[in-house]
Motif scaffolding. Sequence first.
Motif, PDB file in Angstrom:
ATOM      1  N   PRO A  39       0.716  -1.231   0.070  1.00 46.71           N
ATOM      2  CA  PRO A  39      -0.094   0.101  -0.126  1.00 46.71           C
ATOM      3  C   PRO A  39       1.030   1.294  -0.049  1.00 46.71           C
ATOM      4  O   PRO A  39       0.159   2.237  -0.418  1.00 46.71           O
ATOM      5  CB  PRO A  39      -0.802  -0.084   1.180  1.00 46.71           C
ATOM      6  CG  PRO A  39      -0.788  -1.665   1.634  1.00 46.71           C
ATOM      7  CD  PRO A  39       0.477  -2.165   1.107  1.00 46.71           C
ATOM      8  N   SER A  40       2.170   1.227   0.485  1.00 49.25           N
ATOM      9  CA  SER A  40       2.914   2.324   0.404  1.00 49.25           C
ATOM     10  C   SER A  40       3.418   2.718  -0.919  1.00 49.25           C
ATOM     11  O   SER A  40       3.985   3.756  -1.080  1.00 49.25           O
ATOM     12  CB  SER A  40       4.148   2.365   1.436  1.00 49.25           C
ATOM     13  OG  SER A  40       4.904   1.070   1.107  1.00 49.25           O
ATOM     14  N   LYS A  44       3.099  -0.473  -7.150  1.00 50.68           N
ATOM     15  CA  LYS A  44       2.769  -1.857  -6.621  1.00 50.68           C
ATOM     16  C   LYS A  44       1.314  -2.266  -6.239  1.00 50.68           C
ATOM     17  O   LYS A  44       0.849  -3.290  -6.384  1.00 50.68           O
ATOM     18  CB  LYS A  44       3.704  -2.144  -5.536  1.00 50.68           C
ATOM     19  CG  LYS A  44       5.244  -2.319  -6.106  1.00 50.68           C
ATOM     20  CD  LYS A  44       6.120  -2.909  -4.954  1.00 50.68           C
ATOM     21  CE  LYS A  44       7.634  -2.900  -5.112  1.00 50.68           C
ATOM     22  NZ  LYS A  44       8.579  -3.312  -4.276  1.00 50.68           N
ATOM     23  N   HIS A  45       0.789  -1.133  -5.438  1.00 49.19           N
ATOM     24  CA  HIS A  45      -0.530  -1.326  -5.016  1.00 49.19           C
ATOM     25  C   HIS A  45      -1.471  -1.433  -6.344  1.00 49.19           C
ATOM     26  O   HIS A  45      -2.527  -2.268  -6.178  1.00 49.19           O
ATOM     27  CB  HIS A  45      -0.818  -0.124  -4.154  1.00 49.19           C
ATOM     28  CG  HIS A  45      -2.343  -0.334  -3.768  1.00 49.19           C
ATOM     29  ND1 HIS A  45      -2.682  -1.445  -2.759  1.00 49.19           N
ATOM     30  CD2 HIS A  45      -3.414   0.513  -4.012  1.00 49.19           C
ATOM     31  CE1 HIS A  45      -3.924  -0.953  -2.466  1.00 49.19           C
ATOM     32  NE2 HIS A  45      -4.558   0.070  -3.112  1.00 49.19           N
TER      33      HIS A  45
END
Length: 331
Positions: A39-40, A44-45
């Motif tokens: 999530p950061s 990637k999220h």
Amino acid sequence: MRNVVLYLLLALLVLGCEKESGLTSKIELEDLYAIKDDPSDPVKHRVYELYSKYGIPVYFNDTIGKIFVKKDVTGKDVYRYETLDLSWGFTSYSQLKYSYEYMTDPDEQLTALGIIEEYLELAAKPLHPFNFFVTKSAKTIDIKDEEKIYKEGEYKIHFRTVLMTGDWTESQITSLPNEMMREMVKNKITNYKDLLAAFNSVSDRVWYGKSWAKLDPHWYDYVETTDKPSYYFSPSALSDTWYAINEFEPEELEEFRAALRLAMGQFGFVAGGQSSLYTPGDNEKDLVSYISEMLNRSRDEFIELWGESPLVMAKYEILYHIVADELGVKL
């Protein structure tokens, strides 16, 4: 004594098997291709969200993971690195060597993910690839050391992977999902050899790559009843970007195009060749033009425009069965 020796041998064999099994890796390929959330990291999220929704991974590097093999004699872990092999084709192995300039800019990566998401929403599940691989550019070298560069929004559909390269223009961002779907349909259709052979047999072989006027001595008869130049009567007039479109009143243009479709349709063609004065050069070019026409129109629209041309409709019904019934594309 003999029984004791036998028991000792059996015990050593069991211990050896247990030791060997301890060195053997249980490879779970599903785990290897699974995408984990971060999530950061916005990229990637977003990749994880696409994977969760469609089950399709997106990679920005061809090394997708590593598999534990064993420990070496010094106790260090030994891994095998899993990479995407794009040399596999639908029917063969190309033996091409690939090299890449990786895409690392997060904004470009997010643009790529937007294009991919639109494609996945647009295309039916049978047209979804196993994965997407996105790079800044890519290069192939064949066995004759001949190079091919993929860049500036190009793409290539492989057996399991769709390779995409970046630097997209605004128009490419809009058009690419539809364009890739047409290409994917064409690739998938090649698996239906009997139906494809039936499609190819509708138009006479001698009609390909020929001048329209030579195939039909009365080709320009319609134009003689209007004040338009004879060369206007060509497949180019069917395009909404045709240069002469503003010279016609709406009803006049509709009549002109209807006559043109009948003239083309008598040979089973819905488009021209590289030069609009000629028919498609071969079966593959003919197939591509049909796929484009089919995907741009509903079934009712296609029948309304081409329904009076029996050869066109014969080809359409063959492809409709593949595209709509087999591949699940809504027309």
